[in-house]
Design a protein around this motif. Structure first.
Motif, PDB file in Angstrom:
ATOM      1  N   ASP A  94      16.512  -0.630  -0.602  1.00 20.16           N
ATOM      2  CA  ASP A  94      15.648  -1.804  -0.534  1.00 20.16           C
ATOM      3  C   ASP A  94      14.559  -1.522   0.494  1.00 20.16           C
ATOM      4  N   THR A  95      13.358  -1.197   0.018  1.00 26.55           N
ATOM      5  CA  THR A  95      12.293  -0.787   0.930  1.00 26.55           C
ATOM      6  C   THR A  95      11.683  -1.974   1.687  1.00 26.55           C
ATOM      7  N   ASN A  96      11.948  -3.204   1.234  1.00 27.24           N
ATOM      8  CA  ASN A  96      11.502  -4.371   1.990  1.00 27.24           C
ATOM      9  C   ASN A  96      12.427  -4.646   3.164  1.00 27.24           C
ATOM     10  N   ALA A  97      13.724  -4.688   2.881  1.00 22.09           N
ATOM     11  CA  ALA A  97      14.708  -4.993   3.917  1.00 22.09           C
ATOM     12  C   ALA A  97      15.075  -3.771   4.747  1.00 22.09           C
ATOM     13  N   LYS A  98      14.635  -2.576   4.313  1.00 14.50           N
ATOM     14  CA  LYS A  98      14.955  -1.321   4.993  1.00 14.50           C
ATOM     15  C   LYS A  98      16.476  -1.120   5.059  1.00 14.50           C
ATOM     16  N   TYR A 135      11.833   8.402   2.957  1.00 16.85           N
ATOM     17  CA  TYR A 135      10.731   9.338   2.697  1.00 16.85           C
ATOM     18  C   TYR A 135      11.154  10.413   1.698  1.00 16.85           C
ATOM     19  N   LEU A 136      12.371  10.895   1.808  1.00 16.28           N
ATOM     20  CA  LEU A 136      12.857  11.895   0.853  1.00 16.28           C
ATOM     21  C   LEU A 136      13.011  11.294  -0.539  1.00 16.28           C
ATOM     22  N   ILE A 137      13.451  10.031  -0.602  1.00 12.16           N
ATOM     23  CA  ILE A 137      13.571   9.343  -1.887  1.00 12.16           C
ATOM     24  C   ILE A 137      12.199   9.176  -2.536  1.00 12.16           C
ATOM     25  N   LEU A 138      11.221   8.773  -1.738  1.00 15.13           N
ATOM     26  CA  LEU A 138       9.871   8.577  -2.282  1.00 15.13           C
ATOM     27  C   LEU A 138       9.248   9.897  -2.748  1.00 15.13           C
ATOM     28  N   ASN A 139       9.740  11.003  -2.205  1.00 12.88           N
ATOM     29  CA  ASN A 139       9.281  12.336  -2.619  1.00 12.88           C
ATOM     30  C   ASN A 139      10.349  13.056  -3.443  1.00 12.88           C
ATOM     31  N   LYS A 140      11.099  12.289  -4.184  1.00  9.56           N
ATOM     32  CA  LYS A 140      12.216  12.818  -4.965  1.00  9.56           C
ATOM     33  C   LYS A 140      11.791  13.989  -5.852  1.00  9.56           C
ATOM     34  N   ASN A 141      12.655  15.006  -5.899  1.00  8.78           N
ATOM     35  CA  ASN A 141      12.446  16.229  -6.689  1.00  8.78           C
ATOM     36  C   ASN A 141      11.374  17.147  -6.113  1.00  8.78           C
ATOM     37  N   ARG A 142      10.937  16.859  -4.890  1.00  8.89           N
ATOM     38  CA  ARG A 142      10.000  17.738  -4.196  1.00  8.89           C
ATOM     39  C   ARG A 142      10.603  18.168  -2.863  1.00  8.89           C
ATOM     40  N   ILE A 143      10.395  19.421  -2.510  1.00 14.03           N
ATOM     41  CA  ILE A 143      10.869  19.893  -1.211  1.00 14.03           C
ATOM     42  C   ILE A 143       9.936  19.355  -0.124  1.00 14.03           C
ATOM     43  N   VAL A 144      10.529  18.716   0.870  1.00  9.76           N
ATOM     44  CA  VAL A 144       9.771  18.175   1.996  1.00  9.76           C
ATOM     45  C   VAL A 144      10.104  19.024   3.220  1.00  9.76           C
ATOM     46  N   LEU A 200       0.828  -1.206   0.000  1.00 12.34           N
ATOM     47  CA  LEU A 200       0.000   0.000   0.000  1.00 12.34           C
ATOM     48  C   LEU A 200       0.861   1.254   0.000  1.00 12.34           C
ATOM     49  N   LEU A 201       1.981   1.223   0.726  1.00  5.45           N
ATOM     50  CA  LEU A 201       2.868   2.385   0.756  1.00  5.45           C
ATOM     51  C   LEU A 201       3.470   2.648  -0.620  1.00  5.45           C
ATOM     52  N   ARG A 202       3.836   1.582  -1.329  1.00  3.71           N
ATOM     53  CA  ARG A 202       4.381   1.773  -2.675  1.00  3.71           C
ATOM     54  C   ARG A 202       3.329   2.408  -3.580  1.00  3.71           C
ATOM     55  N   ARG A 203       2.076   1.991  -3.412  1.00  2.19           N
ATOM     56  CA  ARG A 203       0.994   2.592  -4.207  1.00  2.19           C
ATOM     57  C   ARG A 203       0.815   4.069  -3.863  1.00  2.19           C
ATOM     58  N   SER A 241       8.396  -1.196  -7.847  1.00  3.71           N
ATOM     59  CA  SER A 241       9.416  -2.100  -7.322  1.00  3.71           C
ATOM     60  C   SER A 241       9.732  -1.782  -5.866  1.00  3.71           C
ATOM     61  N   ALA A 242      10.168  -2.811  -5.140  1.00  5.17           N
ATOM     62  CA  ALA A 242      10.606  -2.619  -3.754  1.00  5.17           C
ATOM     63  C   ALA A 242      12.001  -2.011  -3.703  1.00  5.17           C
ATOM     64  N   THR A 243      12.686  -1.986  -4.847  1.00  6.73           N
ATOM     65  CA  THR A 243      14.046  -1.458  -4.908  1.00  6.73           C
ATOM     66  C   THR A 243      14.052  -0.139  -5.679  1.00  6.73           C
ATOM     67  N   ILE A 244      14.650   0.882  -5.074  1.00  9.22           N
ATOM     68  CA  ILE A 244      14.715   2.209  -5.698  1.00  9.22           C
ATOM     69  C   ILE A 244      16.184   2.563  -5.896  1.00  9.22           C
TER      70      ILE A 244
END
Length: 224
Positions: A135-139, A160-169, A115-118, A124-127
């Motif tokens: 590796d977002t599964n193995a953290k 979290y910053l990777i998942l929001n890449k190119n956006r200021i958080v 659900l988080l990936r969605r 993919s679990a790997t970014i």
């Protein structure tokens, strides 16, 4: 990522919350529907894990109330209501997933990860980010076949910053999604973890991976 766990069985709630925290999630636990809606109003959650058989306000009514104003927050029903028509009703009312009790914790964790990936349109679990592999599964974060020695909070901030890449958080967003509701707003914990994370990343890259935007927050940009 931040989860609200709505479960009135206190022992089960404690066990599930402990397991989720152990793998890196910030978890707020609530025990009835009225409290769930109160927490929802004042906090921002990536996922809500919702039991249906809860006091004060039934879980389905909690789901309906949230969905009237919010179609984005992911909601996973975790319930002993196992009949097919009950499961269909929960999904039709807006739940993103439905897991029947009794359940295996590993399956619950896998469904939460999915659900988080969605949430972030990640398949993919790997970014990948340059030579960094997340590796977002193995953290774990790996660079040149070497795992970075990150603390749980450092990893969560980086992910979290990777998942929001190119956006200021903003700092407020990071706190909202990385810490639970007991976080002390006067603490310098976020700045400390950002500092130590940047230092560890600099050992593997001569470029600034996390940029600080004064007065706005932090950003990770695509590596050219």
């Amino acid at each position: 990522m931040k989860i609200m766990l709505v479960e009135d069985e206190e022992m089960l709630s404690a066990i599930v919350a402990k397991g989720l925290r152990k793998v890196g999630y910030a978890v707020d636990t609530v025990f009835n529907g009225e409290e769930a809606l109160e927490y929802y109003q004042i906090n921002e959650y990536d996922i809500i894990v919702l039991d249906l058989n809860i006091p004060k306000i039934d879980g389905l009514d909690v789901l309906r109330t949230i969905r009237k104003k919010d179609i984005d927050t992911k909601i996973l029903i975790l319930s002993a209501r196992a009949k097919i028509d009950e499961r269909i009703l929960g999904l039709d009312e807006g739940a993103n997933d439905y897991l029947i009790k009794p359940f295996d914790f590993g399956e619950l964790e896998a469904r939460i990860r999915n659900l988080l990936r969605r949430n972030f349109s990640v398949i993919s679990a790997t970014i990948m980010l340059g030579s960094f592999m997340i590796d977002t599964n193995a953290k774990k974060v790996i660079c040149n076949n070497e795992a970075l020695n990150l603390t749980r909070k450092e990893y969560n901030i980086f992910e979290y910053l990777i998942l929001n890449k190119n956006r200021i958080v903003s700092a407020e967003q990071l706190v909202e999604h990385i810490w639970d509701s007991e976080f002390n707003p006067f603490s310098n914990a976020l700045r400390y973890h950002i500092h130590t994370l940047k230092k560890k990343l600099s050992d593997f890259s001569d470029k600034e991976v996390i940029k600080t935007i004064r007065g706005q927050g932090y950003i990770i940009e695509d590596v050219q």
